[in-house]
Design a protein around this motif. Sequence first.
Motif, mmCIF file in Angstrom:
data_model
loop_
_atom_site.group_PDB
_atom_site.id
_atom_site.type_symbol
_atom_site.label_atom_id
_atom_site.label_comp_id
_atom_site.label_asym_id
_atom_site.label_seq_id
_atom_site.Cartn_x
_atom_site.Cartn_y
_atom_site.Cartn_z
ATOM 1 N N LYS A 159 0.867 -1.179 0.000
ATOM 2 C CA LYS A 159 0.000 0.000 0.000
ATOM 3 C C LYS A 159 0.899 1.223 0.000
ATOM 4 C CE LYS A 159 -3.791 -2.443 2.162
ATOM 5 N NZ LYS A 159 -4.627 -2.599 3.329
ATOM 6 N N ALA A 160 0.876 2.016 1.046
ATOM 7 C CA ALA A 160 1.690 3.231 1.108
ATOM 8 C C ALA A 160 3.102 2.953 1.608
ATOM 9 C CB ALA A 160 1.019 4.259 2.012
ATOM 10 N N LYS A 161 3.275 1.892 2.411
ATOM 11 C CA LYS A 161 4.576 1.593 3.015
ATOM 12 C C LYS A 161 5.269 0.434 2.284
ATOM 13 C CE LYS A 161 4.380 4.685 6.215
ATOM 14 N NZ LYS A 161 5.302 5.810 6.192
ATOM 15 N N HIS A 162 6.594 0.485 2.311
ATOM 16 C CA HIS A 162 7.422 -0.546 1.693
ATOM 17 C C HIS A 162 7.328 -1.848 2.497
ATOM 18 C CE1 HIS A 162 10.903 -2.370 -0.247
ATOM 19 N NE2 HIS A 162 11.454 -2.548 0.941
ATOM 20 N N LEU A 163 7.080 -2.961 1.815
ATOM 21 C CA LEU A 163 7.107 -4.283 2.453
ATOM 22 C C LEU A 163 8.518 -4.834 2.334
ATOM 23 C CD1 LEU A 163 3.812 -5.799 0.996
ATOM 24 C CD2 LEU A 163 4.166 -4.874 3.280
ATOM 25 N N ASP A 164 9.053 -5.343 3.445
ATOM 26 C CA ASP A 164 10.422 -5.842 3.413
ATOM 27 C C ASP A 164 10.533 -7.161 4.180
ATOM 28 O OD1 ASP A 164 13.110 -5.956 2.780
ATOM 29 O OD2 ASP A 164 13.548 -3.938 3.506
ATOM 30 N N PHE A 165 11.625 -7.853 3.924
ATOM 31 C CA PHE A 165 11.907 -9.162 4.501
ATOM 32 C C PHE A 165 12.045 -9.111 6.016
ATOM 33 C CE2 PHE A 165 15.270 -12.057 5.974
ATOM 34 C CZ PHE A 165 14.675 -13.271 5.687
ATOM 35 N N LYS B 238 6.868 -7.768 6.031
ATOM 36 C CA LYS B 238 5.997 -6.868 6.787
ATOM 37 C C LYS B 238 6.236 -5.431 6.342
ATOM 38 C CE LYS B 238 5.634 -9.639 11.004
ATOM 39 N NZ LYS B 238 5.823 -9.630 12.464
ATOM 40 N N PRO B 239 5.274 -4.543 6.615
ATOM 41 C CA PRO B 239 5.447 -3.127 6.277
ATOM 42 C C PRO B 239 6.573 -2.506 7.102
ATOM 43 C CG PRO B 239 3.150 -3.619 6.769
ATOM 44 C CD PRO B 239 3.946 -4.827 7.135
ATOM 45 N N ASP C 131 8.371 4.813 2.965
ATOM 46 C CA ASP C 131 7.328 4.888 1.955
ATOM 47 C C ASP C 131 7.647 3.927 0.817
ATOM 48 O OD1 ASP C 131 5.861 6.823 3.315
ATOM 49 O OD2 ASP C 131 6.977 8.475 2.383
ATOM 50 N N LYS C 132 6.600 3.493 0.138
ATOM 51 C CA LYS C 132 6.736 2.578 -0.982
ATOM 52 C C LYS C 132 7.380 3.319 -2.154
ATOM 53 C CE LYS C 132 3.758 -0.163 -3.978
ATOM 54 N NZ LYS C 132 2.373 -0.568 -4.219
ATOM 55 N N GLN D 74 7.637 -2.649 10.952
ATOM 56 C CA GLN D 74 6.510 -2.358 11.830
ATOM 57 C C GLN D 74 5.766 -3.676 12.071
ATOM 58 O OE1 GLN D 74 4.491 0.666 9.487
ATOM 59 N NE2 GLN D 74 5.425 2.255 10.743
ATOM 60 N N ASN D 75 6.030 -4.301 13.211
ATOM 61 C CA ASN D 75 5.530 -5.646 13.474
ATOM 62 C C ASN D 75 4.016 -5.769 13.546
ATOM 63 O OD1 ASN D 75 7.944 -7.193 13.548
ATOM 64 N ND2 ASN D 75 8.461 -6.167 15.458
ATOM 65 N N LYS D 76 3.323 -4.753 13.987
ATOM 66 C CA LYS D 76 1.878 -4.858 14.165
ATOM 67 C C LYS D 76 1.091 -4.293 12.983
ATOM 68 C CE LYS D 76 2.127 -5.144 19.086
ATOM 69 N NZ LYS D 76 1.923 -6.470 19.461
ATOM 70 N N ALA D 77 1.772 -3.687 12.018
ATOM 71 C CA ALA D 77 1.099 -3.078 10.867
ATOM 72 C C ALA D 77 0.692 -4.139 9.849
ATOM 73 C CB ALA D 77 2.027 -2.061 10.217
ATOM 74 N N THR D 78 -0.250 -3.773 8.991
ATOM 75 C CA THR D 78 -0.683 -4.662 7.910
ATOM 76 C C THR D 78 -0.434 -3.946 6.587
ATOM 77 O OG1 THR D 78 -2.935 -3.806 8.023
ATOM 78 C CG2 THR D 78 -2.451 -5.789 9.300
ATOM 79 N N PRO D 79 -0.316 -4.657 5.486
ATOM 80 C CA PRO D 79 -0.471 -6.100 5.335
ATOM 81 C C PRO D 79 0.827 -6.841 5.649
ATOM 82 C CG PRO D 79 -0.089 -5.125 3.191
ATOM 83 C CD PRO D 79 -0.115 -3.992 4.191
#
Length: 157
Positions: free
Chosen positions: A47-53, A71-72, A76-77, A90-95
């Motif tokens: 979404k708006a944030k970068h997903l990383d390993f 996780k996010p 920013d993405k 961010q451990n509690k953020a989604t997706p």
Amino acid sequence: MRGSLLLLSALLLLESTDGNKEYQLGQPETNIIIDKAIKEANERHGKAKHLDFVSILSSDYDKRMLNVLLKPTTCDKTIPFVHRKDCKIQNKATPQVSCVECRGEMSCLLLREQEKIKQTVSECLNLPSVNDQHTGAAHPLFRKGEDEQQSGCLGCI
């Protein structure tokens, strides 16, 4: 020389305490798969944030299967979608995304889709591997022909 080896060892030890140490210390082949997962997860689920390993959930190198968790992050993405050490997870953020790489095919699913993830991993692990041996399976005498059997001298067939 000995002092520089001690310094190098200390730096490696400090670097290994980073949260993404499995990525940094992994095999080059594993890092290629992780990069592929980061790219696909960001394209499909980002979404708006970068997903990383974050970590490797499961692996079976004989069956050529790797399941990684993404996780996010606080970043920013942005393109290109690659591993970014400067971003905090961010451990509690989604997706949160699970990417399963099976014999070159990548499948990225939301972590909440546990049944689909388990099914994907199970199907991958139950496929016959290139390394599985079936005695005589590759021998020409065990191949089934679709045409009528040819007869005659061996040099004429």
